[in-house]
Enzyme design. Structure first.
Site, PDB file in Angstrom:
ATOM      1  N   SER A 182      54.539  77.900  51.858  1.00 32.31           N
ATOM      2  CA  SER A 182      53.265  77.192  51.724  1.00 32.31           C
ATOM      3  C   SER A 182      53.462  75.969  50.848  1.00 32.31           C
ATOM      4  O   SER A 182      54.036  76.052  49.768  1.00 32.31           O
ATOM      5  CB  SER A 182      52.206  78.110  51.094  1.00 32.31           C
ATOM      6  OG  SER A 182      51.027  77.377  50.798  1.00 32.31           O
ATOM      7  N   GLY A 187      54.349  74.664  45.687  1.00 33.00           N
ATOM      8  CA  GLY A 187      54.774  75.339  46.901  1.00 33.00           C
ATOM      9  C   GLY A 187      55.152  76.771  46.569  1.00 33.00           C
ATOM     10  O   GLY A 187      55.270  77.155  45.415  1.00 33.00           O
ATOM     11  N   LYS A 188      55.333  77.594  47.595  1.00 36.44           N
ATOM     12  CA  LYS A 188      55.799  78.968  47.392  1.00 36.44           C
ATOM     13  C   LYS A 188      56.256  79.506  48.730  1.00 36.44           C
ATOM     14  O   LYS A 188      55.728  79.140  49.787  1.00 36.44           O
ATOM     15  CB  LYS A 188      54.684  79.867  46.838  1.00 36.44           C
ATOM     16  CG  LYS A 188      55.203  81.022  46.007  1.00 36.44           C
ATOM     17  CD  LYS A 188      55.651  80.557  44.629  1.00 36.44           C
ATOM     18  CE  LYS A 188      56.041  81.730  43.744  1.00 36.44           C
ATOM     19  NZ  LYS A 188      56.296  81.281  42.355  1.00 36.44           N
ATOM     20  N   GLY A 189      57.226  80.407  48.691  1.00 37.46           N
ATOM     21  CA  GLY A 189      57.721  81.003  49.918  1.00 37.46           C
ATOM     22  C   GLY A 189      58.113  82.450  49.706  1.00 37.46           C
ATOM     23  O   GLY A 189      58.169  82.941  48.580  1.00 37.46           O
TER      24      GLY A 189
END
Length: 417
Positions: free
Chosen positions: A60, A105-107
């Site tokens: 994201s 962001g992040k994943g």
């Protein structure tokens, strides 16, 4: 049992709570509550036995108004689209509250990494890196470690990206090994900022952290480092826990010895001379300081009524639901939020990125000194907002500071109609 809060909805509620104290248009706030884009992909990876297994993965990118997207990659069975959206949003406001020039962001991959061999994890990670390749880059999106990932996984992603791009780009990812362009001080950074926040909080509240009793839920990297460094301030860490349960000793634990025991056995449970307690019991101990350092939603509105700590410093992301915040605010329990307390990780990731870009590396003392300056300055700005706007709690104060910075950045570029 109450239904578990949706972390993305929790983030949006936190933003709305702060927006009530800001002169910002509703449509602007709505934009700041939703991600700009989310990658959802399925990784088909060959296992050691020759079978092919499918893994769902996400990235994201929430908001890039203040700089490149920045945020970790986690490997956990409970990774979901809404979770990575929430975590990427928290990263936006975390970076803004400590005033470093990143977005959020992040994943993550839906996986229990303990169930796979190292070679399988390498193939899974490299497969994810190939999917991330169009999105990431030194000036676009810079991943980092998170739950169940570390230097090893970051090295694999960096190597895959550099191979595919036929370049050297150490700044494409942070949290790497020192030999691969990592930074001194990165491993302890999240725990160190938790300690610094606790130290400043006790000083602001007119309390002495020396001799204070402390409970730490979650004894992974952030929790164990925070416990060790808070112990070094003269506090007494009386209880710690991990996913298997907790241990309690009213006379105080040897935090380093407990960490060595966990490294050897995989758990803190059964540490000699301690009483076994559950995670819920730890969260409701009568202590001066509680440090939730595990996953989100550890304390909901129901459990918050039983929290007996005077001060809560969040080392985990989103460990309190908004309902829990409301209860603890009403009970005058002081909560110092994750977007400040655990910002050490992203701050030293920023330092790592700066060093990568300059190809000039800092000493650990310089890293720690710079981190302390950033966290102390951010704490003072949070307190100033709290007092100036007569805000209900320190979380709202943190979001007031952070949202204003994101809005100002976008506004200064002439983007609002």
């Amino acid at each position: 049992m109450a239904q578990e809060a949706n972390p993305f909805e929790s983030l949006q509620e936190q933003i709305d709570d702060a927006a009530a104290y800001l002169d910002v248009r509703d449509d602007v706030i709505e934009r700041l509550k939703n991600p700009e884009r989310v990658l959802e992909t399925n990784l088909a990876v060959e296992m050691d036995d020759g079978d092919v297994e499918l893994f769902r993965a996400y990235r994201s990118q929430f908001n890039g108004d203040r700089g490149p997207y920045k945020g970790g990659i986690r490997y956990h069975p409970n990774v979901s689209r809404d979770e990575v959206k929430a975590l990427s949003g928290w990263m936006v406001y975390k970076c803004a509250v400590v005033d470093i020039p990143y977005g959020g962001g992040k994943g993550g991959i839906v996986i229990d990494p303990k169930a796979y061999s190292e070679s399988e994890l390498e193939r899974i990670t490299r497969s994810f890196a190939k999917e991330l390749r169009p999105l990431i880059g030194e000036n676009r999106d810079i991943p980092a470690p998170d739950v169940n990932t570390g230097q090893r996984e970051m090295n694999w992603i960096k190597d895959t990206y550099e191979t595919l791009e036929n370049t050297t780009a150490p700044g494409v990812i942070t949290g790497k090994a020192l030999s691969n362009g990592g930074s001194e001080g990165r491993v302890e950074a999240t725990g160190r900022s938790t300690m610094l926040t606790a130290r400043e909080a006790f000083d602001y509240l007119g309390r002495d952290i020396e001799g204070a009793t402390v409970a730490v839920q979650g004894y992974g990297n952030a929790g164990s480092v925070a416990a060790k460094l808070i112990d070094d301030l003269g506090a007494s860490v009386v209880a710690v826990s991990d996913s298997s349960g907790g241990i309690y000793d009213p006379d105080g634990l040897d935090t380093r010895a407990v960490k060595q025991f966990k490294n050897k056995t995989g758990t803190v449970s059964d540490y000699e001379g301690t009483e076994a307690i559950s995670n819920e019991e730890l969260l409701t101990l009568d202590v001066d300081l509680l440090v939730p350092a595990a996953l989100e939603n550890a304390i909901d509105g129901e459990l918050a009524h039983d929290v007996n700590a005077d001060v809560v410093v969040e080392a985990a992301n989103g460990p309190l639901t908004p309902d829990a915040d409301d209860v603890l605010t009403e009970r005058e329990v002081h909560v110092f939020p994750d977007i400040l307390a655990n910002a050490g990780g992203v701050t030293v990731s920023y330092f790592e990125w700066v060093q990568n870009r300059q190809r000039f590396y800092w000493t650990e003392d310089r890293v720690n000194d710079e981190l302390e300056r950033v966290i102390v300055d951010a704490f003072e700005e949070l307190v100033d907002a709290y007092e100036t706007h007569n805000l209900p709690n320190f979380r709202t104060a943190a979001y007031v500071v952070a949202i204003r910075r994101v809005v100002d950045s976008y506004d200064s570029a002439g983007n609002w109609p």
